[in-house]
Scaffold this active site. Structure first.
Site, PDB file in Angstrom:
ATOM      1  N   GLU A 228       1.038  -1.330  -0.227  1.00 54.91           N
ATOM      2  CA  GLU A 228      -0.154  -0.026   0.415  1.00 54.91           C
ATOM      3  C   GLU A 228       1.067   1.406   0.407  1.00 54.91           C
ATOM      4  OE1 GLU A 228      -3.702   0.453   2.626  1.00 54.91           O
ATOM      5  OE2 GLU A 228      -3.191   2.615   2.738  1.00 54.91           O
ATOM      6  N   CYS A 262      -2.518   7.787   3.902  1.00 58.11           N
ATOM      7  CA  CYS A 262      -2.246   7.441   2.230  1.00 58.11           C
ATOM      8  C   CYS A 262      -3.676   8.001   1.366  1.00 58.11           C
ATOM      9  CB  CYS A 262      -1.786   6.260   2.200  1.00 58.11           C
ATOM     10  SG  CYS A 262      -2.773   4.664   3.288  1.00 58.11           S
TER      11      CYS A 262
HETATM   12  P1  NAP Z   1       9.596   4.698   3.121  1.00 57.53           P
HETATM   13  O1  NAP Z   1      10.707   5.353   3.159  1.00 57.53           O
HETATM   14  O2  NAP Z   1       8.559   3.835   2.770  1.00 57.53           O
HETATM   15  O3  NAP Z   1       9.461   3.776   4.861  1.00 57.53           O
HETATM   16  C1  NAP Z   1       7.823   2.972   4.638  1.00 57.53           C
HETATM   17  C2  NAP Z   1       8.151   1.499   6.214  1.00 57.53           C
HETATM   18  O4  NAP Z   1       9.474   0.806   5.052  1.00 57.53           O
HETATM   19  C3  NAP Z   1       9.418   1.833   6.906  1.00 57.53           C
HETATM   20  O5  NAP Z   1       9.382   1.117   7.296  1.00 57.53           O
HETATM   21  C4  NAP Z   1      11.107   2.068   6.366  1.00 57.53           C
HETATM   22  O6  NAP Z   1      12.222   1.669   8.155  1.00 57.53           O
HETATM   23  C5  NAP Z   1      10.768   0.756   5.372  1.00 57.53           C
HETATM   24  N1  NAP Z   1      11.755   0.622   4.632  1.00 57.53           N
HETATM   25  C6  NAP Z   1      12.705   1.630   3.898  1.00 57.53           C
HETATM   26  N2  NAP Z   1      13.971   1.425   3.309  1.00 57.53           N
HETATM   27  C7  NAP Z   1      13.981   0.186   2.781  1.00 57.53           C
HETATM   28  C8  NAP Z   1      13.796  -1.136   2.613  1.00 57.53           C
HETATM   29  N3  NAP Z   1      15.199  -0.970   1.331  1.00 57.53           N
HETATM   30  N4  NAP Z   1      13.580  -1.848   2.118  1.00 57.53           N
HETATM   31  C9  NAP Z   1      12.925  -2.300   3.042  1.00 57.53           C
HETATM   32  N5  NAP Z   1      12.499  -1.530   4.305  1.00 57.53           N
HETATM   33  C10 NAP Z   1      12.518  -0.164   3.976  1.00 57.53           C
HETATM   34  O7  NAP Z   1       8.498   5.442   3.817  1.00 57.53           O
HETATM   35  P2  NAP Z   1       9.123   7.229   4.892  1.00 57.53           P
HETATM   36  O8  NAP Z   1      10.440   7.290   4.790  1.00 57.53           O
HETATM   37  O9  NAP Z   1       8.460   6.630   6.101  1.00 57.53           O
HETATM   38  O10 NAP Z   1       8.054   8.433   4.611  1.00 57.53           O
HETATM   39  C11 NAP Z   1       8.271   9.020   3.074  1.00 57.53           C
HETATM   40  C12 NAP Z   1       7.219   9.181   2.368  1.00 57.53           C
HETATM   41  O11 NAP Z   1       6.800   7.745   2.520  1.00 57.53           O
HETATM   42  C13 NAP Z   1       5.869   9.897   2.653  1.00 57.53           C
HETATM   43  O12 NAP Z   1       6.588  10.877   2.440  1.00 57.53           O
HETATM   44  C14 NAP Z   1       4.900   9.463   2.511  1.00 57.53           C
HETATM   45  O13 NAP Z   1       4.854   9.519   0.512  1.00 57.53           O
HETATM   46  C15 NAP Z   1       5.067   7.753   1.973  1.00 57.53           C
HETATM   47  N6  NAP Z   1       4.409   7.515   2.896  1.00 57.53           N
HETATM   48  C16 NAP Z   1       3.353   7.208   2.942  1.00 57.53           C
HETATM   49  C17 NAP Z   1       2.383   5.955   3.460  1.00 57.53           C
HETATM   50  C18 NAP Z   1       1.007   4.789   3.781  1.00 57.53           C
HETATM   51  O14 NAP Z   1       0.519   5.084   4.190  1.00 57.53           O
HETATM   52  N7  NAP Z   1       0.705   4.404   2.139  1.00 57.53           N
HETATM   53  C19 NAP Z   1       2.969   5.432   5.244  1.00 57.53           C
HETATM   54  C20 NAP Z   1       4.135   6.481   5.372  1.00 57.53           C
HETATM   55  C21 NAP Z   1       4.488   6.979   4.129  1.00 57.53           C
HETATM   56  P3  NAP Z   1      12.588   3.165   7.776  1.00 57.53           P
HETATM   57  O15 NAP Z   1      11.508   3.535   8.712  1.00 57.53           O
HETATM   58  O16 NAP Z   1      14.019   2.277   9.079  1.00 57.53           O
HETATM   59  O17 NAP Z   1      13.419   4.190   7.293  1.00 57.53           O
END
Ligand code: NAP
Ligand code: MG
Length: 493
Positions: A228, A262
């Protein structure tokens, strides 16, 4: 790993940075515990979920405090997560049996083939969760996986580990056997990746970019994943809408969780004839939102999660303004409220050369676009590369529902912002296009955690070649059989 509260950006606790070996150990224990859990009856597993639902409701103040400290979100938003977890736990406790019990299927030769479809657990499901809804998107998704007989290993977002750790304690108090649920804290690149390397299925919620990385890693291992991802969700106001109602829905959908949701709205399409009234009322409502700056029920809207998130939102708004967007409300950070607060912002005159025209903002920022032709509005909404959630406001719910069918999104709410579709947990929820893959909730939300197994028992007449007939005669008999079978009524369920 030091964990800071967005209220003041001060470290309040630390959690271990798990290593690859720690993740391996979690999977080893989970794999050992899983078969005995899968062998339990639906009723026994459902009992654990019902107790979990009650515990989360009864002890909500503990988790509301933790979520507020970790995310600085408004308490009302945090409560949505509490309710969500209890609703989903009760739903799957009640309905998993219906979704998963063995089902009779039409046999190859009706009357001679008895075919049943079984649903067996995948094994150990891995979860990589975001920070925005740490309970709903970290923990609630594990409920159907556990109910289906799997074990679960969860990697919470680095910013919000304590919600997940508290929830694991509740599962244990609810009677979930030891070894079935593991929380592994640490960075996405190390711990998230180590989880994907070992899981039998992955549920990921987060950004579209990370989602692609996760999907590639799953592809290498030939395991399935549900993703998602982002959205650029639109609210379409029809020309028969009540403006006050439209403003209320627009406010709920744009500023819930400070827009870090989201399924929240980033685009509002309003008929030209309602534009000025709607814009004025929306701006006034945004200006009158109060900030929730400390743990407790006070305040309508909380902080952004981090300095990074504040920088992204600020850059997008300043980029738009520098290219000619008009600020109707907000438009700037609110440092007096806290280090990462951003004012509820309403923009207009947004054009396609501005980043926030098409990119997800994930903050309290919404743009108003006007239209004269409803078909053209639908086209503009559908032109986005995302398709997660949408909403339609109309004075006639049947007309609203008709227009809803023309929008490209996984969930569409008529005369509600997002809670109607999200809260209808018997129906699937998820995104199309760059918004993701797979669904949570309903039958899809639990089937994805199982492997279908088809067991067909043949009686009397073999399917492959009829005894005493030559191959040619068999082929003729089968030709006749297939023709006859096409006229039979459908069997089974
Ligand atoms: P993200 O980087 O996609 O992180 C989501 C999860 O994935 C976190 O647990 C993160 O760990 C992990 N992760 C990051 N890089 C990974 C990798 N290479 N392999 C496996 N897991 C990995 O999102 P974010 O940095 O928290 O937020 C950035 C953007 O994501 C937001 O601005 C928004 O656009 C979007 N977002 C969308 C939703 C949604 O509900 N659809 C929710 C949150 C964010 P870490 O926390 O350790 O980085
Ligand atoms: Mg990240």
């Amino acid at each position: 790993m030091a964990i800071a509260s967005p209220y003041d950006d001060e470290t309040f606790a630390t959690v271990p940075s798990c290593t690859e070996e720690d993740v391996g150990e979690a999977f080893r224990v989970a794999r050992q515990a899983q078969p005995a859990w899968a062998a339990r009856s639906f009723g026994q597993r459902a009992q654990v979920l019902r107790r979990l639902a009650n515990l989360v409701l009864d002890r909500q103040n503990e988790i509301l405090d933790i979520m507020q400290i970790e995310t600085a979100k408004a308490r009302a938003t945090a409560f949505e997560e509490v309710a969500d977890t209890a609703i989903v736990a009760n739903y799957y406790a009640r309905r998993a049996h219906h979704h998963l019990a063995p089902k009779r299927r039409e046999g190859a030769i009706p009357g001679f083939t008895r075919t049943r479809e079984f649903r067996v657990p995948k094994g150990v499901v891995g979860f990589v969760a975001p920070w925005n809804y740490p309970l709903s998107m970290g923990i609630t998704d594990a409920i159907p996986a556990l109910m289906a007989g799997n074990a679960a290993v969860i990697k919470p977002a680095s910013l919000t580990p304590f919600t997940a750790l508290w929830a694991a304690e509740m599962f244990s108090e609810a009677g979930l056997p030891a070894g079935l649920l593991h929380i592994v804290t640490g960075s996405g690149s190390v711990v998230g990746s180590a989880v994907i390397d070992r899981a039998d299925f992955i549920t990921f919620t987060g950004s579209t970019d990370t989602g692609r990385t996760v999907a590639r890693q799953c592809a290498d291992r030939l395991i399935g994943c549900a993703l998602e991802l982002g959205g650029k969700n639109a609210l379409l106001i029809l020309d028969d809408a009540e403006v006050e109602e439209a403003v209320e829905i627009a406010m709920r959908g744009s500023f819930a969780n400070s827009g870090q949701l989201c399924i929240s709205f980033e685009r509002i399409f309003v008929p030209e004839k309602l534009r000025s009234e709607f814009s004025a009322k929306m701006a006034k409502a945004a200006d009158s939102l109060s900030m929730s700056t400390a743990v407790g029920w006070d305040g309508d809207m909380g902080s952004l999660i981090s300095a990074d998130q504040l920088a992204t939102v600020t850059e997008q708004v300043y980029d738009a303004v520098s290219k000619g967007a008009t600020v109707l409300a907000g438009g700037t950070p609110l440092p007096d409220a806290g280090p990462f607060f951003f004012a509820p912002t309403v923009l207009t005159d947004v054009t396609d050369n501005m980043t926030l025209y098409s990119e997800e903002t994930f903050g309290p920022v919404v743009s108003i676009y006007s239209y004269t032709d409803e078909n053209e509005a639908v086209e503009r909404i559908n032109a986005s590369r995302y398709g997660l959630n949408a909403a339609v406001v109309s004075g006639s719910s049947s007309r609203g529902a008709e227009v809803a069918e023309r929008l490209d999104a996984g969930t569409i709410n008529v005369n509600e912002a997002y809670a109607a579709a999200w809260g209808s947990v018997d129906a699937p929820m998820g995104g199309v296009k760059d918004s993701g893959l797979g669904r949570r909730h309903g039958a899809d939300g639990i089937h994805k955690y199982t492997e279908p197994k088809n067991i067909a028992v043949q009686h009397l007449l073999p399917v492959s070649g009829i005894p005493f007939l030559s191959d040619e005669q068999s082929a003729k008999a089968l030709t006749l059989g297939v023709k006859l079978m096409s006229r039979l009524p459908r069997l089974g369920r």
